[in-house]
Structures are given as structure tokens and as C-alpha cells.
Design an enzyme around this catalytic site. Structure first.
Site, PDB file in Angstrom:
ATOM      1  N   HIS A  68     -12.414  -4.069   8.466  1.00  0.00           N
ATOM      2  CA  HIS A  68     -12.810  -3.795   7.015  1.00  0.00           C
ATOM      3  C   HIS A  68     -14.138  -2.810   7.187  1.00  0.00           C
ATOM      4  CE1 HIS A  68     -10.320  -7.331   6.199  1.00  0.00           C
ATOM      5  NE2 HIS A  68     -10.750  -7.239   4.887  1.00  0.00           N
ATOM      6  N   GLU A  75       0.649  -1.223  -0.077  1.00  0.00           N
ATOM      7  CA  GLU A  75      -0.017  -0.020   0.019  1.00  0.00           C
ATOM      8  C   GLU A  75       0.739   1.114   0.055  1.00  0.00           C
ATOM      9  OE1 GLU A  75      -1.115  -2.712   1.244  1.00  0.00           O
ATOM     10  OE2 GLU A  75      -3.013  -2.954   0.479  1.00  0.00           O
TER      11      GLU A  75
HETATM   12  C1  LIG Z   1      -2.616  -4.884   3.528  1.00  0.00           C
HETATM   13  C2  LIG Z   1      -3.884  -5.398   2.922  1.00  0.00           C
HETATM   14  N1  LIG Z   1      -4.045  -5.118   1.543  1.00  0.00           N
HETATM   15  C3  LIG Z   1      -4.914  -5.678   0.771  1.00  0.00           C
HETATM   16  C4  LIG Z   1      -5.873  -6.500   1.588  1.00  0.00           C
HETATM   17  C5  LIG Z   1      -6.877  -7.301   0.663  1.00  0.00           C
HETATM   18  N2  LIG Z   1      -6.521  -8.657   0.735  1.00  0.00           N
HETATM   19  C6  LIG Z   1      -7.274  -9.689   1.387  1.00  0.00           C
HETATM   20  S1  LIG Z   1      -6.352 -11.071   1.272  1.00  0.00           S
HETATM   21  C7  LIG Z   1      -5.741 -10.540  -0.226  1.00  0.00           C
HETATM   22  C8  LIG Z   1      -4.538 -11.447  -0.966  1.00  0.00           C
HETATM   23  C9  LIG Z   1      -3.799 -11.945   0.184  1.00  0.00           C
HETATM   24  O1  LIG Z   1      -2.943 -13.052  -0.437  1.00  0.00           O
HETATM   25  P1  LIG Z   1      -1.793 -13.968   0.123  1.00  0.00           P
HETATM   26  O2  LIG Z   1      -1.224 -13.149   1.111  1.00  0.00           O
HETATM   27  O3  LIG Z   1      -1.163 -14.588  -0.846  1.00  0.00           O
HETATM   28  O4  LIG Z   1      -2.846 -15.030   1.187  1.00  0.00           O
HETATM   29  P2  LIG Z   1      -4.142 -15.777   0.549  1.00  0.00           P
HETATM   30  O5  LIG Z   1      -5.380 -15.098   0.344  1.00  0.00           O
HETATM   31  O6  LIG Z   1      -3.649 -16.553  -0.762  1.00  0.00           O
HETATM   32  O7  LIG Z   1      -4.193 -16.875   1.735  1.00  0.00           O
HETATM   33  C10 LIG Z   1      -5.822  -9.325  -0.206  1.00  0.00           C
HETATM   34  C11 LIG Z   1      -5.196  -8.468  -1.270  1.00  0.00           C
HETATM   35  C12 LIG Z   1      -5.776  -6.775   2.922  1.00  0.00           C
HETATM   36  N3  LIG Z   1      -6.593  -7.701   3.719  1.00  0.00           N
HETATM   37  N4  LIG Z   1      -4.680  -6.356   3.468  1.00  0.00           N
END
Ligand SMILES: Cc1ncc(C[n+]2csc(CCOP(=O)(O)OP(=O)(O)O)c2C)c(N)n1
Ligand SMILES: Cc1ncc(C[n+]2csc(CCOP(=O)(O)OP(=O)(O)O)c2C)c(N)n1
Ligand SMILES: [Mg+2]
Ligand SMILES: [Mg+2]
Lengths: 320, 358, 358, 320
Positions: C162, C91
Site C-alpha cells: 500500500h 480492477e
Molecule cells: C485488489 C484490491 N482492490 C481493492 C483493495 C482495497 N480493499 C481492501 S479490503 C477491501 C474489501 C474486501 O472485501 P472482502 O473481500 O469482502 O473482505 P472483508 O474486508 O469484508 O473481510 C478492499 C476493496 C484491495 N486491498 N485489493
């Protein structure tokens, strides 16, 4: 090295001396109470900034830090307008609004001097992205210190530049301290350039006291960036000779350590090269010192005589 | 009795020199020492570290160097590198680490070198530490203190990225508490409460106040959160202020007294929780309210304070609530522009006179 | 004429269904299309990208996926991966990159997936982008837009991390502008202005409003920043609100009308700059003011709005300024607790009645 | 591997099945509109969470993410109280205040489930620091995804843990996607464990479909951490079989890709191992499935019948 013109080498020397003298002058006017705020001297690191910035074109943009007097001068900024800035005068590059930590000369190719450690890296990444989208072949060069490598910004910016193969050269000036913190107490590895592998980009470590070596390494990285080869992490190994800021007590290190480092003085070292390879005589170099000292006296006079920003302009430049 | 004065040497020439007897908090006869606010905070830290082995400090350059403003100086030698822990430049992780340590039973006191840099740590402050208790349905508690110097002025401030007052960012977040002391006595007493509190506490220290001197009791004491402190009793105008602005209010009150205007000065002391009752009672008495903050005017603390006055004392108001606050601008470096950024004694005097003439 | 209604399918059952004709902004005869607020924002983005090759989008999952709320859906296919740029989860660097691109002449529109995550980016938002112009003495300009969904309720919100409304964090920072539209018409017009503005603009989109439908003119138009929009004229009470709360105010006004209470609804529209004149004029007319925000009560936007009323219309006030705002709590997950977090139509009705009976 | 007891292996199997069934149930009740909010299924990643968490003691603490149903179950949490939590009931671990993304069971060893990607890493670092200062030999284990490795938190936390040699095992579950973003579009290198070198700590990459391999790798890392050897970066290579959240449209990948990955199903694979090495018969394993399915029905019933939090408690648990 031998292919560099004498003019170029002398200009390098001149800028290194200009940085040194600017810093000595800035510390002096600070000590004399002529300016407020703070001054972070770049003494001992001149070869790093000059080696990097002289490898750049004027449309390549640097992003500076709290310690960017040197970067500005290396990129060609006018010391008089810089001096006016640290005096808080309207004639300064930032019309007195920025001061020492934010000296920024757009006209010689800067994106800004950001005093929150590490914050220039993402901004340089964005500038590089802009260059690509505009079909330009400019390069963005953010500076940070050893301390700056512990910031989240460092990681996010390197990763983003790497995945998009952006024209960025990340310059880490390892002057061994972040305020009072020795770099090995804050950085978990000895050779910071090794972090490049974690991003799949080249990592280069160079003697930051040697302007010609820095210039060569920077030149290579800049050419790679310019020709689509993506970012490089360039670590210049140098040393912060003065305190973190002018007047800082330095309780965290021995004078012996500092004195030991003084022997690597990049200016004296480069002078020896220049006289040995016949680029200049000792007298010619001395003349450069004289000339620059005169420049600094003139800069201080200019800065002292320049008017302060008019209070009636207090609401200018907040919004465009 | 020179129980409160300021160290003119360490500050620029333009900081108004506050009269030493402007704020008297220790009754004669109570054993007390004179010290600066920096010393008072240090003493609170040291005493709590002595008292409770779970208390430790972490932050950038807080060790031998003693922090950017010397507050933790000597503590490294006294408590060692484990409990006075220098960190890398990793603001978000400093706070996250404080939270993690707190979750397993430690009581960390973290420092961010300037409040401005907390922009890097707002996630750990406002999204993690502040919310963990509710999100876990009360399983978690996060007893940490986050010390941050803030404010500007008088050569101590160095332009836009080192001069802000950001109490509103934190006070707007449920789960956090926010203290902003104005004197050494308050600073020590509030710091003790902060460290003993089981919640994340934002402890804001105005840079100009570090060198202000005042009496601090020899005996252990602490000051309550959520209680305003009436720094001066009066009957015509209530001034609601915090931190450095309390001093301008007090100095203005002295001048105004000579004009026959009796000023009550309410020091907010903990920006959150805010003591709405004391504010209300004061304005119900005086009928006039002036809210004063260094933080930027728009959406700053003054609006909240005014709203509270409105809710508590509307029927008693003899004049509109007036506010004085920081100019809505990033802080410029040049003196000629920095002067005028923040309310000063003259502004307070003028506003109070206006209120009386309404 | 069903020019404004909501898509009942995509929301939980508990969101109050707003009557379709509650807000009419397009006079009969003006060529217009009905669309959701999400579509209106998308149309603004697409038109500006067509018009100006410097405009591009960046953010997490804004490409094929179309963002967490589908706002950028179709734009990837239309403008390609270069101009609808998926980023890593970084971010602070997304915003920093937007700033850097803006500094070299681009006009980025960045997205942070939920306003809550902007805690990670406050440094680049508030310390860099907002201050670069002043710090460089006018050399820099930073023309970017930062889109962030915010707000909670009705099954769209998912607990503490959220669901926040954080406009105050940005509106308190000089150098930023902050828009918070309540209708598709406003969203499109304000987005156009935001993109064409030479300053960093925070564009907050309430999640519940994405599916609200309304008429949007076929012709190009833009709406001014710093101008409140009077959504409904009235003579007894002024309600000052923004975003989703405007709908509660409008619905309340309809009920109150039947009781003979004439409500004027002032939609703040741009939280910063705030149109103090329109607010003042309205309250000078009605003599009663109710400020309503979803953001948490303490140090939220309501305080600032009330202070402005105070400064602009004190002598005209027939009753104290009343406020309704979010409960001072992290947002809990359970319905039984989330209900009651934020002001609703009933609360507005009750508060307005109170004001009339004062 | 052969030294693991049958009981241990069967408990691993049981927990993997419990995760799978919990997720299927959660997706089902979500689709049926019985719960609000969102559900991020862990299906396909069961071997990762179970392999790691069964290598931990109950006083070792995990830090979870938005996708932590699996981590909680792997660490021993009660599915009925978890189910109650995603139903928003007072009987849930977080008294209904947290919901699916924040399920946290302190009693079985968790620091919290944090839905801001990457934010659990610094918190685990702090917990590990606390352990050290308290003279405990517990270990802190934060989970994150491939997407989480791009956050500043990841870098800052690894660096801090490395310089202080803290007892942390950083687990990156590379399920190949962050929402819609394929990991190679966001991560500048193929093997994420290579980043460990940049911190001077061991980096281990393991087949995340194979619970025994994960268990072994995690066990080694945990022992190193416990005995003062400092942090490890452990990358488990797995795959997210379901959408990012229940009902997510998955426009960014082909069904063929998902189907191809289904063949690595960690539960089927482990079942084959267990029957081949004689730990259990197919019938015994089937009985576990039945037993767990009954557990889930009971959990849903418990959750449905449990009371919502009383609105009069709305101001509880904001401050301690
Ligand atoms: C700092 C932040 N940015 C964006 C989000 C929105 N978001 C929730 S899960 C996610 C993807 C996370 O990917 P990963 O770390 O690979 O975990 P996975 O969901 O694949 O288990 C995003 C972008 C968030 N929760 N926190
Ligand atoms: C994010 C942030 N944290 C802390 C500071 C305070 N500070 C200013 S300079 C500095 C040290 C920076 O060290 P390094 O990056 O090595 O640069 P150097 O000063 O050695 O040139 C610190 C901690 C800051 N400006 N920004
Ligand atoms: Mg350094
Ligand atoms: Mg993933």
C-alpha cells in the site's frame, strides 16, 4: 426459422462463404510469404460469427479477438479493406497499424479486436454501460473462445454486467482448443453455459455449426439485452478445423479427429437447408461462391497494389 | 569457426544476418556443442529438472506443443505431464501458483507466452512474489523463474500486443531479479543460475535470438547474476546494451574498427541486479558511453544505465552520454512503420561516430 | 499569507510540517479559495461533471463512502449512483469498462484505491487503452482518467502493498499520459486538463498531499500537460522533482538560500509527456542538477530525468548529476525501517551542498 | 457434534475469545495512537476462522488477507508475537516488516497474509499443487471475503484447482460488506456457494456464526481434499460487526442493522451451547475470558517493550 426472408438467409450464406474464402485466401498469401505476422483462421466457425452478428444492428458493437476476420465479415466489413490490413497497407481498416489480429471496422460496428485473450469482455461491458447512460438501446457483444473462459476477465466482466443488468451478450465460441489445449483440460466443466448460473444470468448452449440456431439464440439474447433484461452467456459449440494459426503443426490432435469434425461443415450444412427449403438452387449457391472468390481475387489485388503507410506518419495515431 | 550464426530460414528476410563469428565466448579446446538459444535454454531446463526433482515447468501450451516458440519441445515426452504442466489461460494464477509451489519447497519455472501478457500478472509478480520475503520478515522465500519471450522485429513480431520489451517494469521492483541473455552460452548459464536462485527471477528471451546459434560448453556451468559481460574490449567508446541490441553493437563495432574507432561492448546480461562497477570501469577507460535498448525510450533502461555512468564516471566523460532506444510508440504492424521502431546497426555506428566527433 | 499549509490532524506525527508559504502560486488580488488537495481534486471532478454530462466516476467505494481517502465524498449525493458508480473489486474490468465507455463517447474517471492494485489492471491500462488508438489506425480514442493514490510515509502508508510509487510503469508506455501534482492548484488545473484530454491519463495523487492546503482560483482554469512548473527560481542548482518530493526540495531550498546557495525547483508535474526543454534550460542556467523521486531508485524516474539533462545540458554541467530516490526495497511496516525509505529535506540539502562543493 | 471432545470444544472457545480480545486490544492501541497503519477487525467472524482452522492439521497451510488476525490465532499463532508485529517490532512474526495486514506465522502453518484482495487464492492453489507433487497429503486453505469473489483471481484459482483436483478448500467469509459495498451490490447472486457448480466442485454454505457447523463443514471439505476429492468452495455466512478498519465511519449502513446482527454473536452463542451441553460452566467460561484478557495485557506489554527493527537491517530480507 421459416419466418426468415430468403434474402436474409442468402445474405447469411454469402457472409459465411465470404469468411471461408477470406480465410483460405489469407492462409494462402501467408504461405506464399506475401504477408508477415500471423493468421488465425476461423474456418469451421462461420456459422457462429454470422449467426450472432446478423442478429445485431449496425449500432450494436462487437469486441473481437485474435481470431476475428470472421466476426468482422459477419458484421459487414469490406474484405478488400480487411485484406489491405493484413497486408499492412494504409488502405486497411487500421491503416496497416493493426494487422490480422487487430482488424477493426468502426464503421460496421466494432469496438476493436484485442489479441490478449479475454480482454475484450471488460471493454464490451463498458460500452454497454455507456449505452445505458446515453439512453441508447444498443447492445455490446464480446467474443471469446473456450480458452478465454479461464481468464479473470471472463469472470469479472460477467459479474459486473450481471449486477448492473447491462446489455451484453457474451459469446463463447467453444472451438474445443486453446492453441494446443483441449478445452476439457482447461475448463473444469463440460458445458460452459452452466457458468451463467453463477452470475444469475441465462446461459444458452447452441449448435455452432448451425447458423439458423445460432441466429435464433443470439436474437433472443440480444432482444433480452436490448429490452433491459440484462446479459446472457451464449456458448456456440463449434470446432477449429485449421491449426491455431496458419502453418501451426497441430501435434496435439489426430487428423482423424479433424476429419470427423469436417463433416459438420457449417457451410455445406446450410447449403443443404437452403436447397431443401427452396430458398435457392445449388446453382444459385454456386454462383455465390464464384462471386465471393472473385471478390477475394479483387481484394488481394487491391491489397497488393495499395501503398504501405508512409514512414513519415510513424508518429501519427499514438495520441489523439 | 561458425560458433554463432542465425537460422535464416525461420526468420523474415529483413533481420540483419549477423556474422557467425561476431561473438566468441568459448575458448578453442573447450569441449562444446553448437546450438540455438532456444536449445540452450531447453538444455538448461532439462539438466536442472534431471538434477533437482523440485524443478518443474508450468505455462500455457508448453507440453506437447512446446510453447509458442518451441523452447520446451521434447520436455513433455521426457518428463511427463506432471512436470511439464499445461495450464489454462490464467496468467495471474500461473504466477500465483508458482509462488505457492515455491513457498512449499518446489522450484517452478513458469512461462508467460509473450511478455505483453504479463500485464495480467503484474500483481502476482510485483506485489506478491517480489514482496513476500520482506513482508514475512524473511520467513518466505520464492524460488521461481518466469520465462517470457519479448521483443519484436523481422516478421516475428505481430503488432502492438506481441512485440514489447518490458524489462523496466520488473527491474524497477525490488525483490525481483531480471536476466536478459544475448547468446546461447549466456542463456544457458544464466538459466541455471536463475533456477538455483532462491528469489523470483524474470528471465526475458528475445524472440529474434531464439534461432541464433552458438557454442555451449559440454560441461555444467552457470553464469553469475549482477555481472556485466564485456563482449568486446575497446578503448574509445563503451556501448552498454542487452539482449538483441548486443548484436547490433557488436556488428557496429566491427565496422567502426575499420574506421579506427575502438568500441567496448558491455552486455548488461542481468538488467537487475545491475553491475554498476563494470559499467563504470569501462567508461572511465573509454570516456564515452552509448546506451542502447530496444525498450521504449522514455523511462526505459537507457536512463538508468546513463545515470549509473554519470554516478560512476562523470569526470572521465569526453562527450555526453548518448542513447538509442525504441521509438515511443505502440508497435505498428506494417513493415514500413515497424522498420525504424528499434535501433539497428547503422544507428549504433552513427551514434558512435557522433560521440567521437563531439 | 497562509495559502499552503497542511492538516496536521489527519497525518501522523512524523510528516514534516511544511511552512505554509513555501509554495505561492496565486498572485495577490486573484480571487481564490484555500482548500486541500483532496478538495481541489473533488472540485475539478464536480465542475467537469456539471459541465459535461459524459463525465462520470467509477471505482470501488467511491459512492457514499467517498473512496479510501474521501476525495469523492459528497459527489454521490450530488450526482447520484449512476454517475458516481461503485464497482465490485475487479480492477482490470474497471479499467476495461472505462475504456469501453470511452470508446462509445463517455468520459469516465476511474479510481483504483491504491496504485499498488493496478498490478491487476496493467493489461487493460497498458495493452488495451494505451494501444487502441494506434492499433485501430486512429479510429479509436480513449478519453479516460485513472486516479490512483500512491506514495507512502508518515503513518499513512501501511507496508509493502500500500505504499508504492509506480509512475514509471505508466510513463514507459506510449499512449498514456501521466500527471503527478504537488499542490492543490496544480491538482485542480491538471485534473481539468486530464478530463478534457482525448487520451488515457494516469493521475497519481500522493497520499500525504491530500491534506495539504493551498489557494485555488475561483475562476475556471486548466494547466497544460507537458510543461514543467518552475516552483522556485534559482541560479546555482536545479532540483528536478515531482509530487511530494517537490515539498522537500522547496524546504531544502529555503535552508540552502541562507547558506547562499540559490536553488531552482523544477516540478515535473506531468511525468509523461516530460517537458525536456524546461529541464534543459534550467540546468543550462545553473550548471548543476539534482533529480529527486520517491519511487525506487533502480530504473525509476530519476534515470530518465538525468538522461534528459545529459541530452540537453551536458556542456553546462559543473558537477555530475546527483540523484535521490526511494530505497530499493519493498516498503517495510516498522517506523524504524520506513524512515529512511525515501529522500527527505535533509537529504536534499546535503546533496545540493555536495553538488556545490564538487 | 456430540463426538467432539470437551477439550476440543473448549479450545475452540478459547481461540474465539482470544481473537475477540486481540481485536479489541488492537483497536484500542490503534485508537490510542500506539500503532500506526491500520487494523481490520475480525469481530463477529470468530466462528468462521476457528471452525475452519481447527479442522486443519498444522501442516495444512492457510493463506490470509488484510483481515487475518483471526485466521492466525485460529491456526494457533502466539498473540504476543502478533501484537509485536502490529507494533512494528523485531519480535513480531514478520520482524515488524509486515504489520497488521501481513501477519504471517509460518510455524503454525501459513503461506502469508496478502492484502491485495483475492491474491492469496492462486498462491494456495500453487501450494496445493506442490503438496501433490511432493506426495504429501496436506491441504491449502485460502480465505477471502464476499468482495474477493469478484476478483479475477477467484475464478482463475477455482478453475485451476478444479481441473487438477487439487487439495484446496476455498473459504469465502461473507461478512456482507466489502469496505462500504453491500455484497448484493457487487455479487450477482445471493448464494455465493452456487458458483461452485460452474467449476464442477462442491459448494457448501454454512452458518458462519456457528463454530460447530463451520467445523463440521470444513472438516468434510478438508477430508475430501486430503483424500483426492479435489477442491471445495465453502461459504461462511457471517457479519462484520466493526467498521472496515478501526475508526472507519460506516456511512453506508444503519446502526440498527449492526445491532440486529450483534445478537448472533458467535461467542455468546457458543457459550450457550457449551453450558447447555455440560461442557463447561459459566464460571469456567468466564475464567477463560479472564485468562485471555491477561494474555492480551501481557502481549501489549511484550510488544511495547520489544525493540524496533534496527535501521541497520533495512536491507535484510529483500532477497534470499
Ligand atoms: C485488489 C484490491 N482492490 C481493492 C483493495 C482495497 N480493499 C481492501 S479490503 C477491501 C474489501 C474486501 O472485501 P472482502 O473481500 O469482502 O473482505 P472483508 O474486508 O469484508 O473481510 C478492499 C476493496 C484491495 N486491498 N485489493
Ligand atoms: C492472456 C493471453 N494469454 C495467452 C495468449 C496466447 N494465445 C493466443 S490465442 C490463445 C488461445 C485462445 O484460445 P481460445 O480462447 O479458445 O480462442 P481460439 O484461439 O480457440 O479462437 C492463446 C493462449 C494471449 N493472446 N493472451
Ligand atoms: Mg478455442
Ligand atoms: Mg466482506
Amino acid at each position: 426459422m421459416t419466418t426468415l426472408s430468403n434474402d436474409l438467409k442468402l445474405e447469411m450464406y454469402r457472409r459465411m462463404v465470404r469468411i471461408r474464402e477470406f480465410e483460405l485466401t489469407a492462409m494462402d498469401v501467408f504461405k506464399r510469404g506475401l504477408i508477415k505476422g500471423t493468421v488465425h483462421p476461423y474456418i469451421g466457425e462461420e456459422a457462429s460469427g454470422v449467426g450472432v452478428c446478423m442478429a445485431l444492428r449496425s449500432d450494436d458493437l462487437i469486441a473481437g479477438t485474435h481470431r476475428s476476420h470472421g466476426h468482422n465479415i459477419a458484421k459487414g466489413a469490406d474484405p478488400a479493406r480487411m485484406m489491405a490490413e493484413i497486408f499492412g497497407k494504409e488502405a486497411g481498416y487500421c491503416r496497416g497499424r493493426g494487422g490480422s489480429m487487430h482488424i477493426t471496422a468502426f464503421e460496421t460496428g466494432s469496438l476493436g479486436a484485442l489479441a490478449v485473450v479475454g480482454s475484450g469482455l471488460p471493454i464490451a461491458v463498458g460500452a454497454a454501460l455507456g449505452f445505458l447512460m446515453q439512453g441508447k438501446d444498443s447492445v455490446a457483444v464480446p467474443f471469446t473462445g473456450d480458452g478465454g473462459t479461464s481468464t479473470g476477465n471472463f469472470h469479472e466482466a460477467l459479474n459486473m454486467a450481471a449486477i448492473w443488468k447491462l446489455p451484453v451478450v457474451f459469446v463463447v465460441e467453444n472451438n474445443k482448443y486453446a492453441v494446443s489445449t483441449y478445452y476439457r483440460d482447461a475448463v473444469s466443466i463440460e458445458d460452459l453455459s452452466a457458468r451463467a448460473a453463477g452470475y444469475g444470468i441465462p446461459g444458452v448452449r447452441v449448435d455452432g455449426f448451425d447458423v439458423l440456431k445460432v441466429y435464433a439464440a443470439a436474437g433472443e439474447a440480444v432482444e433480452r439485452a436490448r429490452s433491459g433484461g440484462g446479459p446472457t452467456l451464449l456458448v456456440t459449440e463449434c470446432y477449429r478445423i485449421e491449426g491455431h494459426y496458419a502453418g501451426e503443426p497441430e501435434v496435439y490432435r489426430d487428423r482423424a479427429e479433424v476429419n470427423e469434425q469436417r463433416q459438420y461443415d457449417p457451410i455445406r450444412r446450410f447449403a443443404a437447408v437452403l436447397t431443401q427449403d427452396g430458398t435457392a438452387t445449388a446453382e444459385q449457391l454456386e454462383a455465390i461462391h464464384q462471386e465471393i472468390q472473385a471478390e477475394m481475387s479483387a481484394a488481394v489485388e487491391f491489397a497488393q497494389n495499395a501503398p504501405m503507410p508512409d514512414p513519415s506518419t510513424a508518429l501519427d495515431y499514438i495520441y489523439a | 569457426m561458425t560458433n554463432l550464426t542465425r537460422d535464416a530460414v525461420s526468420l523474415g528476410a529483413k533481420a540483419p544476418v549477423m556474422p557467425p563469428d561476431l561473438i566468441v565466448q568459448i575458448p578453442a579446446g573447450v569441449p562444446a556443442k553448437e546450438m540455438t538459444m532456444a536449445e540452450a535454454i531447453r538444455e538448461a531446463l532439462a539438466e536442472e529438472m534431471e538434477r533437482d526433482p523440485r524443478v518443474f515447468l508450468l505455462g500455457e501450451d508448453i507440453g506437447k506443443h512446446g510453447g509458442a516458440f518451441g523452447v520446451t519441445r521434447t520436455l513433455f515426452d521426457r518428463f511427463g505431464a506432471e512436470r511439464v504442466r499445461n495450464t489454462p489461460i490464467s496468467e495471474n494464477t500461473i504466477i500465483g501458483a508458482a509462488t505457492g509451489a515455491a513457498l512449499v519447497g518446489m522450484r517452478p519455472v513458469a512461462e508467460i507466452m509473450f511478455v505483453d501478457f504479463s500485464g495480467l500478472a503484474m500483481d502476482q509478480i510485483a506485489n506478491q512474489a517480489a514482496k513476500l520475503r520482506l513482508m514475512t520478515g524473511g520467513q518466505a522465500k520464492v524460488p521461481w523463474v518466469l520465462r517470457m519471450p519479448q521483443g519484436g522485429g523481422a516478421g516475428k513480431s505481430t503488432a502492438a500486443q506481441h512485440s514489447q520489451s518490458l524489462e523496466v517494469w520488473y527491474a524497477h521492483i525490488p525483490g525481483l531479479k531480471v536476466a536478459l541473455p544475448s547468446t546461447p552460452y549466456d542463456a544457458k548459464g544464466l538459466m541455471k543460475t536463475a533456477i538455483r536462485d532462491d528469489n523470483p527471477v524474470i528471465f526475458l528471451e528475445h524472440k529474434l535470438l531464439y534461432s541464433f546459434r552458438g557454442l555451449v560448453p559440454e560441461q555444467d556451468y552457470s553464469l553469475p547474476f549482477g555481472k556485466c559481460d564485456i563482449k568486446r574490449l575497446g578503448s574509445d567508446v563503451t556501448i552498454i546494451a542487452s539482449g538483441y541490441m548486443v548484436w547490433h553493437a557488436m556488428l557496429a563495432a566491427r565496422t567502426l574498427e575499420q574506421e579506427g574507432i575502438s568500441v567496448e561492448v558491455v552486455d548488461v546480461r542481468t538488467v537487475s541486479p545491475l553491475d554498476e562497477e563494470t559499467i563504470g570501469a569501462s567508461v572511465r577507460k573509454t570516456g564515452r558511453a552509448l546506451v542502447v535498448a530496444e525498450a521504449c525510450r522514455s523511462y526505459g533502461p537507457t536512463g538508468e544505465w546513463a545515470m549509473v555512468v554519470m554516478e560512476q564516471a562523470f569526470d572521465y566523460l569526453k562527450a555526453p552520454i548518448r542513447r538509442l532506444a525504441g521509438r515511443f510508440s505502440p508497435v505498428p504492424f506494417a513493415d514500413s512503420l515497424e522498420n525504424g521502431m528499434w535501433p539497428d546497426t547503422e544507428d549504433v555506428i552513427a551514434a558512435a561516430r557522433d560521440l567521437m566527433q563531439y
